[in-house]
Design an enzyme around this catalytic site. Sequence first.
Site, PDB file in Angstrom:
ATOM      1  N   GLY A  89      18.399  62.114 -48.480  1.00 43.64           N
ATOM      2  CA  GLY A  89      18.879  62.492 -49.822  1.00 43.64           C
ATOM      3  C   GLY A  89      18.165  63.704 -50.383  1.00 43.64           C
ATOM      4  N   LYS A 112      16.974  74.219 -55.780  1.00 41.49           N
ATOM      5  CA  LYS A 112      16.146  73.627 -54.715  1.00 41.49           C
ATOM      6  C   LYS A 112      14.675  73.875 -55.050  1.00 41.49           C
ATOM      7  CE  LYS A 112      15.820  73.672 -49.695  1.00 41.49           C
ATOM      8  NZ  LYS A 112      16.222  74.384 -48.500  1.00 41.49           N
ATOM      9  N   ASP A 124       6.728  66.036 -53.268  1.00 42.42           N
ATOM     10  CA  ASP A 124       6.505  66.418 -54.669  1.00 42.42           C
ATOM     11  C   ASP A 124       7.765  66.995 -55.335  1.00 42.42           C
ATOM     12  OD1 ASP A 124       6.715  68.782 -53.325  1.00 42.42           O
ATOM     13  OD2 ASP A 124       4.736  69.556 -53.870  1.00 42.42           O
ATOM     14  N   ARG A 182      27.092  66.473 -45.752  1.00 41.99           N
ATOM     15  CA  ARG A 182      26.528  66.637 -44.409  1.00 41.99           C
ATOM     16  C   ARG A 182      27.020  65.506 -43.513  1.00 41.99           C
ATOM     17  NH1 ARG A 182      21.243  68.722 -46.266  1.00 41.99           N
ATOM     18  NH2 ARG A 182      21.573  69.211 -48.442  1.00 41.99           N
ATOM     19  N   ASP A 250      21.428  65.657 -40.861  1.00 47.00           N
ATOM     20  CA  ASP A 250      21.417  65.881 -42.317  1.00 47.00           C
ATOM     21  C   ASP A 250      21.435  67.370 -42.639  1.00 47.00           C
ATOM     22  OD1 ASP A 250      18.793  65.392 -41.076  1.00 47.00           O
ATOM     23  OD2 ASP A 250      18.006  66.138 -42.978  1.00 47.00           O
TER      24      ASP A 250
HETATM   25  P1  AMP Z   1      14.547  69.145 -44.764  1.00 45.26           P
HETATM   26  O1  AMP Z   1      13.450  69.157 -43.763  1.00 45.26           O
HETATM   27  O2  AMP Z   1      14.457  70.255 -45.748  1.00 45.26           O
HETATM   28  O3  AMP Z   1      15.882  69.045 -44.139  1.00 45.26           O
HETATM   29  O4  AMP Z   1      14.325  67.822 -45.625  1.00 45.26           O
HETATM   30  C1  AMP Z   1      14.377  66.524 -45.079  1.00 45.26           C
HETATM   31  C2  AMP Z   1      14.261  65.514 -46.168  1.00 45.26           C
HETATM   32  O5  AMP Z   1      12.987  65.576 -46.794  1.00 45.26           O
HETATM   33  C3  AMP Z   1      15.272  65.662 -47.293  1.00 45.26           C
HETATM   34  O6  AMP Z   1      15.608  64.395 -47.763  1.00 45.26           O
HETATM   35  C4  AMP Z   1      14.495  66.425 -48.341  1.00 45.26           C
HETATM   36  O7  AMP Z   1      15.010  66.241 -49.631  1.00 45.26           O
HETATM   37  C5  AMP Z   1      13.117  65.802 -48.193  1.00 45.26           C
HETATM   38  N1  AMP Z   1      12.052  66.705 -48.649  1.00 45.26           N
HETATM   39  C6  AMP Z   1      11.602  67.811 -48.025  1.00 45.26           C
HETATM   40  N2  AMP Z   1      10.614  68.393 -48.733  1.00 45.26           N
HETATM   41  C7  AMP Z   1      10.442  67.649 -49.834  1.00 45.26           C
HETATM   42  C8  AMP Z   1       9.563  67.713 -50.972  1.00 45.26           C
HETATM   43  N3  AMP Z   1       8.676  68.693 -51.107  1.00 45.26           N
HETATM   44  N4  AMP Z   1       9.678  66.759 -51.905  1.00 45.26           N
HETATM   45  C9  AMP Z   1      10.574  65.771 -51.780  1.00 45.26           C
HETATM   46  N5  AMP Z   1      11.407  65.640 -50.752  1.00 45.26           N
HETATM   47  C10 AMP Z   1      11.347  66.555 -49.787  1.00 45.26           C
HETATM   48 MG    MG Z   2      17.675  69.278 -44.998  1.00 45.32          MG
END
Ligand code: AMP
Ligand code: MG
Length: 491
Positions: A89, A112, A124, A182, A250
């Site tokens: 999510g 974002k 965070d 997605r 995702d």
């Molecule tokens: P990603 O690697 O960007 O595809 O993110 C994978 C998952 O980790 C997704 O659910 C993102 O929303 C969550 N996520 C990544 N970085 C953060 C963050 N700094 N704080 C909260 N959720 C994160």
């Molecule tokens: Mg992602």
Amino acid sequence: MKKTFFNFNNTYHKLPKTFYQEIKPKPVSNPKLIEFNFELSKFLNVNNSVADQDQGKLIFSGNNLPAGAKPIAMAYAGHQFGNFVPQLGDGRAILIGEQIAKNGERFDIQLKGSGRTAFSRQGDGRSPLGPVIREYILSESLHYLGIKSTRSLAMVSTGETVLREEPLKGGILTRVASSHIRIGTFEFFFFKEDFSSLKKLADYSITRHFARKNKNKPYEYLLKSVIKLQAELVAKWMSVGFIHGVMNTDNTSISGETIDFGPCAFMDEYHPTRVFSYIDQGGRYSYINQGKIMLWNLSKFAECLIPLLDNNFETAKKKAINCLEIYPKYFEECWLDEMRKKLGFKKKIKDDHILINDFFKIMQSNNMDFTLSFRNLSKITSSKINSFFKKELKASKETKNWFEKWNKRLETENSSRLIISKKMLKINPIYIPRNHLVESVINQAMRENNFSKMRELLELVREPFKEKKSKNSYGLPPKPDEVITNTFCGT
Ligand code: AMP
Ligand code: MG
């Protein structure tokens, strides 16, 4: 009265509450609008006065919500490096509304780095400015290379510190996407066996993305459409040496746009098994594996659709497999189409793949730069090779043979070498956001709070085929001490 900057028409918000969490962005202490994409804003029919610093810094940081906004964090699941995670999510992103562009198309406007949500887990909810800059530049670059991608409308620095391995300046990106649905969004409901929501999501997706051509087998049509879009996308990535880096389900959009710019990069020297993510030790998402991995992702999508394809499981499975079987041949065709264009071929001739693959082998065995090799090939207007190839190639028999075969093949095109060369120069770019350039731009921004190099690079990647003499160095590969082996991962 609030000034109207967007003309939001929010539809995802009308889906059941299990699809998202209603949540407002968390305000930041000292936002500054760093970059605003006027060209995109015009296309989207966004009121440009939103780019005035006083307004822009508040809107694009999430400190003020524009009129009509209905902020939500979307729920999704996904396979990360092959392992299923039932709930991911939007952990650090908030969809503020759906904007209707001038041409009537619908686009998600998402912040974002906008704070914690119900999906943040240990995170965070924030983003350092570095990855925001990276995403802004890379998404613009892909767009101007003619490759479907989410885009970037604005970039804000938050005035706050984000803690990673070290304290970093925080940033927020305004991401624009045809939608943020997605494969993982489907997996979210499939895993919960909530087939009623799954059907709602599929119907919504069809209406939003595939409505015009939707006939009597809607879910097979949905599956086939996504299969084709993704095959086309990956073939395009490969045609410019782009490595996505985290092709998790995702991060695979059903609209066929490139989404999520984590450890992604354009290759300098061609190597088929190249990866940039240090966590991808097995090379699952390497350059050459991208076509196969996309099929793996699509098979997960097909699995999710089984409950919708037929009431009888065996029949549904058969239908899903039939759809998936389109992929290998279709991907190969897309790949061939892209590569033919790069080599100057308009006609389709049976053995073209041999000539194409042999060129890749030559690049590999001579450690040649992917982008410059194709660019310099485009400049050849006679049967003689140019200085680039003279310098790069060891005068082996194979390479001499290759050029002879290529010249012969071009003779079958019924077109002059000059015309072929001109076309190739519009296919094979000179300016791509090479890793070392992106890195140096980010360093300047983080250390000196200076965004001039970033703007210079942005300007170049927006005209990737137009050589500018004064910007020569931007078209060159890194010097040995500038080579970057890993890109941002812990974003
Ligand atoms: P990603 O690697 O960007 O595809 O993110 C994978 C998952 O980790 C997704 O659910 C993102 O929303 C969550 N996520 C990544 N970085 C953060 C963050 N700094 N704080 C909260 N959720 C994160
Ligand atoms: Mg992602």
